[in-house]
Design a protein around this motif. Structure first.
Motif, short mmCIF file in Angstrom:
data_model
loop_
_atom_site.label_atom_id
_atom_site.label_comp_id
_atom_site.label_asym_id
_atom_site.label_seq_id
_atom_site.Cartn_x
_atom_site.Cartn_y
_atom_site.Cartn_z
N GLN A 88 0.84 -1.22 0.00
CA GLN A 88 0.00 0.00 0.00
C GLN A 88 0.86 1.25 0.00
O GLN A 88 0.58 2.22 -0.70
CB GLN A 88 -0.90 0.03 1.24
N GLY A 112 -2.32 -7.79 -7.39
CA GLY A 112 -1.41 -6.66 -7.18
C GLY A 112 -1.01 -5.98 -8.48
O GLY A 112 -0.68 -4.78 -8.47
N CYS A 114 -3.06 -5.46 -11.06
CA CYS A 114 -4.17 -4.55 -11.35
C CYS A 114 -4.10 -3.37 -10.38
O CYS A 114 -4.32 -2.21 -10.75
CB CYS A 114 -5.49 -5.31 -11.22
N GLU A 115 -3.74 -3.67 -9.12
CA GLU A 115 -3.64 -2.60 -8.11
C GLU A 115 -2.51 -1.63 -8.45
O GLU A 115 -2.64 -0.43 -8.25
CB GLU A 115 -3.43 -3.22 -6.73
N SER A 119 -2.87 2.39 -9.36
CA SER A 119 -2.21 3.46 -8.61
C SER A 119 -1.57 4.48 -9.56
O SER A 119 -1.27 5.60 -9.15
CB SER A 119 -1.16 2.89 -7.64
N GLN A 133 -9.18 -8.93 -10.08
CA GLN A 133 -8.81 -8.99 -8.65
C GLN A 133 -9.22 -10.39 -8.20
O GLN A 133 -10.32 -10.58 -7.66
CB GLN A 133 -9.54 -7.90 -7.86
N PRO A 142 -8.07 -8.11 -2.02
CA PRO A 142 -6.97 -7.26 -2.50
C PRO A 142 -6.36 -6.53 -1.30
O PRO A 142 -7.09 -6.07 -0.42
CB PRO A 142 -7.66 -6.27 -3.45
N TYR A 144 -3.36 -4.31 -1.71
CA TYR A 144 -2.50 -3.18 -2.08
C TYR A 144 -3.34 -2.01 -2.59
O TYR A 144 -2.96 -1.32 -3.53
CB TYR A 144 -1.50 -3.61 -3.17
N GLY A 146 -6.58 -2.15 -3.70
CA GLY A 146 -7.59 -2.46 -4.73
C GLY A 146 -9.02 -2.21 -4.29
O GLY A 146 -9.84 -1.75 -5.09
N THR A 147 -9.31 -2.49 -3.01
CA THR A 147 -10.71 -2.28 -2.57
C THR A 147 -11.05 -0.80 -2.50
O THR A 147 -12.22 -0.44 -2.46
CB THR A 147 -10.97 -2.92 -1.18
N ARG A 149 -9.32 1.72 -4.59
CA ARG A 149 -9.18 2.41 -5.89
C ARG A 149 -10.16 1.89 -6.95
O ARG A 149 -10.64 2.66 -7.77
CB ARG A 149 -7.74 2.29 -6.41
N THR A 163 -14.67 -8.02 -7.54
CA THR A 163 -13.86 -8.47 -6.40
C THR A 163 -14.40 -9.75 -5.78
O THR A 163 -13.62 -10.63 -5.39
CB THR A 163 -13.75 -7.35 -5.35
#
Ligand code: COA
Length: 260
Positions: A88, A112, A114-115, A119, A133, A142, A144, A146-147, A149, A163
């Motif tokens: 994160q 990660g 996709c996360e 970002s 995800q 998720p 990093y 994801g939940t 963004r 998700t």
């Protein structure tokens, strides 16, 4: 610093950071995250001389296939939280980076991956890119960002659908959801990114960076975004770039910005 899992190249107008574990589909292990963090510091220190940072993955198949599942498997109730927090922290640095960060998604962007793409400030994808995800398949969520963004990009209901099912979507579906900015053939991906950077690099760089700050304020509920916008607008009116940009328009010529 000698990198072993990423490549960092300085180009004429930007930095290119390539995740470089193609045999593991560029899965994000602890070393990748540490090197990514160190690379961000290098780019930050040279940000006066560069316009954008581009993130991509090596090989034709994957941007990043997620956190490294072998390392993930070693986590337990006392280590799991800090495992998530480190990812994160690095991804928040990207989101809050002073120069625009563009993800050139050249294949799988899963978990990660996709996360990481989310970002970045802008995402361009190749036609073969796939997004998901899939953490629920591993018994986790998720970790990093994801939940947080994904709902901002695609809306709460779609984020929940993606998700809790872990389903993989195509680049064109990601485009229709607003998860990516554009899709193009793989062989055109870097050209597309570079021609966008050519446009951005011709603009006033103080204004480019200030745009990021102002737009980021729109996503911070504890900030008065309108006030941030007016304050930044006012401070830009005091710059040489502003005088030059407006003068050049009136004189019907291209501006020569100096970032002063
Ligand atoms: N972590 C660790 N290793 C990974 C990985 C990950 N997230 N994703 C892929 N790899 C490794 C595979 O284990 C394999 O290694 P090996 O050759 O040493 O066995 C290599 O990368 C190639 O992957 P493979 O599964 O053989 O490729 P494929 O084309 O058949 O399938 C995927 C591609 C992306 C569909 C599949 O690798 C996959 O589902 N990966 C996990 C995705 C995921 O759940 N990510 C979220 C993690 S939180």
């Amino acid at each position: 610093m000698e990198f072993t899992t990423i490549l960092l190249e300085k180009k004429a107008t930007h930095y290119l950071l390539t995740l470089n574990r193609p045999d593991k589909l560029n899965a994000l292990n602890a070393t990748v995250l540490q090197e990514l963090d160190a690379a961000l510091t290098i780019v930050e220190q040279d940000s006066a001389n560069t316009c954008c940072l581009v993130l991509t993955g090596s090989g034709p198949k994957s941007f990043a296939a997620g956190a490294d599942i072998a390392q993930l498997h070693e986590q337990n109730g006392s280590t799991g939280k800090s495992f998530a927090e480190f990812g994160q922290k690095v991804f928040s640095r990207i989101e809050n980076f002073s120069i625009p960060v563009i993800a050139a998604v050249n294949g799988f962007a899963l978990g990660g991956g996709c996360e990481l793409a989310m970002s970045a400030h802008i995402r361009y994808a190749s036609e073969n890119a796939k997004f998901a995800q899939p953490e629920v398949s591993l018994g986790i969520i998720p970790g990093y960002g994801g939940t947080q963004r994904l709902p901002k990009l695609v809306g709460v209901a779609k984020a929940i659908e993606l998700t809790i099912s872990g389903v993989m979507i195509s680049a064109n579906e990601a485009l229709s959801l607003g998860l990516v900015n554009a899709v193009c053939p793989m062989e055109e991906l870097m050209m597309k990114v570079e021609s966008f950077i050519d446009i951005v690099s011709s603009k006033g760089q103080l204004a480019v960076r200030a745009s990021l700050d102002a737009i980021r304020a729109s996503t911070n509920p504890s900030t008065d975004g309108m006030d941030v916008e007016a304050t930044i607008f006012g401070s830009l009116c005091a710059t040489e770039d502003f005088k030059e940009g407006t003068k050049a328009f009136l004189e019907k010529r291209s501006p020569e910005f100096t970032s002063r």
